[in-house]
Design a protein around this motif. Structure first.
Motif, PDB file in Angstrom:
ATOM      1  N   GLU A 196      -6.187  -0.942   2.256  1.00  0.00           N
ATOM      2  CA  GLU A 196      -5.454  -2.146   1.849  1.00  0.00           C
ATOM      3  C   GLU A 196      -6.268  -3.402   2.144  1.00  0.00           C
ATOM      4  OE1 GLU A 196      -2.740  -2.038   0.124  1.00  0.00           O
ATOM      5  OE2 GLU A 196      -2.631   0.141   0.284  1.00  0.00           O
ATOM      6  N   ILE A 197      -7.107  -3.357   3.170  1.00  0.00           N
ATOM      7  CA  ILE A 197      -7.996  -4.480   3.476  1.00  0.00           C
ATOM      8  C   ILE A 197      -9.292  -4.368   2.675  1.00  0.00           C
ATOM      9  CG2 ILE A 197      -9.470  -5.495   5.275  1.00  0.00           C
ATOM     10  CD1 ILE A 197      -6.636  -6.412   5.541  1.00  0.00           C
ATOM     11  N   ILE A 198      -9.846  -3.145   2.583  1.00  0.00           N
ATOM     12  CA  ILE A 198     -11.125  -2.949   1.884  1.00  0.00           C
ATOM     13  C   ILE A 198     -11.038  -3.406   0.435  1.00  0.00           C
ATOM     14  CG2 ILE A 198     -12.780  -1.206   1.087  1.00  0.00           C
ATOM     15  CD1 ILE A 198     -12.088   0.427   3.579  1.00  0.00           C
ATOM     16  N   LYS A 199      -9.929  -3.089  -0.232  1.00  0.00           N
ATOM     17  CA  LYS A 199      -9.808  -3.414  -1.655  1.00  0.00           C
ATOM     18  C   LYS A 199      -9.757  -4.928  -1.901  1.00  0.00           C
ATOM     19  CE  LYS A 199      -4.748  -3.464  -2.037  1.00  0.00           C
ATOM     20  NZ  LYS A 199      -3.560  -2.824  -2.639  1.00  0.00           N
ATOM     21  N   CYS A 200      -9.428  -5.699  -0.857  1.00  0.00           N
ATOM     22  CA  CYS A 200      -9.312  -7.152  -0.999  1.00  0.00           C
ATOM     23  C   CYS A 200     -10.593  -7.888  -0.602  1.00  0.00           C
ATOM     24  CB  CYS A 200      -8.169  -7.679  -0.136  1.00  0.00           C
ATOM     25  SG  CYS A 200      -6.550  -7.012  -0.578  1.00  0.00           S
ATOM     26  N   ALA A 201     -11.612  -7.147  -0.154  1.00  0.00           N
ATOM     27  CA  ALA A 201     -12.833  -7.779   0.344  1.00  0.00           C
ATOM     28  C   ALA A 201     -13.605  -8.447  -0.793  1.00  0.00           C
ATOM     29  CB  ALA A 201     -13.712  -6.746   1.040  1.00  0.00           C
ATOM     30  N   ASP A 202     -14.258  -9.543  -0.469  1.00  0.00           N
ATOM     31  CA  ASP A 202     -15.171 -10.178  -1.433  1.00  0.00           C
ATOM     32  C   ASP A 202     -16.463  -9.372  -1.543  1.00  0.00           C
ATOM     33  OD1 ASP A 202     -13.540 -12.492  -1.969  1.00  0.00           O
ATOM     34  OD2 ASP A 202     -14.028 -13.157   0.057  1.00  0.00           O
ATOM     35  N   TRP A 203     -16.848  -8.741  -0.429  1.00  0.00           N
ATOM     36  CA  TRP A 203     -18.133  -8.024  -0.386  1.00  0.00           C
ATOM     37  C   TRP A 203     -17.992  -6.861   0.583  1.00  0.00           C
ATOM     38  CZ3 TRP A 203     -22.101  -8.863  -3.628  1.00  0.00           C
ATOM     39  CH2 TRP A 203     -23.347  -8.260  -3.347  1.00  0.00           C
ATOM     40  N   ILE A 204     -18.422  -5.686   0.161  1.00  0.00           N
ATOM     41  CA  ILE A 204     -18.312  -4.483   0.985  1.00  0.00           C
ATOM     42  C   ILE A 204     -19.703  -3.976   1.356  1.00  0.00           C
ATOM     43  CG2 ILE A 204     -17.620  -2.045   0.990  1.00  0.00           C
ATOM     44  CD1 ILE A 204     -15.307  -2.771  -0.826  1.00  0.00           C
TER      45      ILE A 204
END
Length: 243
Positions: A196-204
């Motif tokens: 749920e947090i990863i999908k909202c990241a600007d950059w992974i």
């Protein structure tokens, strides 16, 4: 959060406290005066068991209330200082909002509201900080910075799995708090496994490909959308259906 400074000030401003000349420090459990001296404001007596874990017993003098009876005579809308410390943050926000508006009550709410905003409304007001989990401690610090307003800019925040133990709705609150920091020109790095947090990241930055000796390599760098093109990435597989 420094809310207790204003809470003590509020109790010291009550008519009975003024009549008895009680200063704000009289309502502190860290200073001699209004606190119970047998347990030194802890509410419990610790017994050293030598070869076993220490045992905590409710203080027989104050019965766990942490203050002397004279201190508990002073009330704000029928609530003693012990009653306030036994409230959750959410209950305390509602309580102080029910009081007549003043600079003191406004300051209390302003200090407590960020704790609710980061999903910590369930914490007890008088709870010791050493009982907090790592994720809770991080979110308390986050709430503190949010309470400072626009003064905090151009800082780097690093969070280590802050969603641990959080309900989905609380993760939404945490994400909203992250965005508030970003809007103030701050940068946030999050070490996280929660999709749920990863999908909202600007950059992974995806580390792997496995764990332990088989890991430690950068598998991918980029946006969540680009990550989805890496079919062998475990993170991409976990994000299936999330984007």
């Amino acid at each position: 959060m420094k809310a207790y400074d204003y809470i003590r000030e509020l109790f010291a401003s009550q008519p009975l406290a003024k009549q008895r000349n009680y200063r704000p420090t009289f309502f502190s459990f860290n200073v001699a005066g209004g606190r119970c001296e047998e347990c030194e404001g802890e509410g419990v007596i610790r017994i050293n068991m030598q070869f076993m874990a220490d045992v905590e017993l409710v203080c027989p003098s104050c019965e766990g209330k942490r203050f002397r009876d004279e201190t508990l005579d002073v009330k704000v809308k029928d609530k003693t200082i012990t009653d306030v410390l036994n409230m959750t943050v959410s209950e305390a926000v509602d309580f102080f909002r029910s009081l007549p508006v003043s600079d003191v009550t406004n300051n209390i709410i302003r200090r407590l509201q960020p704790l609710q905003d980061v999903g910590l409304g369930y914490l007890v007001m008088g709870q010791s900080s050493n009982t907090l989990s790592g994720g809770e401690a991080q979110r308390v610090k986050l709430a503190f910075y949010l309470s400072l307003g626009d003064d905090q800019q151009n800082k780097l925040f690093i969070f280590d799995e802050p969603t641990t133990g959080l309900h989905f709705h609380d993760i939404n609150k945490l994400y909203a708090s992250f965005n508030r920091l970003i809007e103030r020109n701050n940068t946030i790095v999050v070490i996280e496994h929660n999709t749920e947090i990863i999908k909202c990241a600007d950059w992974i930055i995806d580390m792997g490909p496995e764990g332990g000796d088989e890991g430690g390599k950068i598998v991918f760098e980029g946006t969540p959308e680009k990550l989805m093109e890496r079919k062998r990435s475990y993170t991409a597989q976990a994000l299936q259906g999330k984007l």
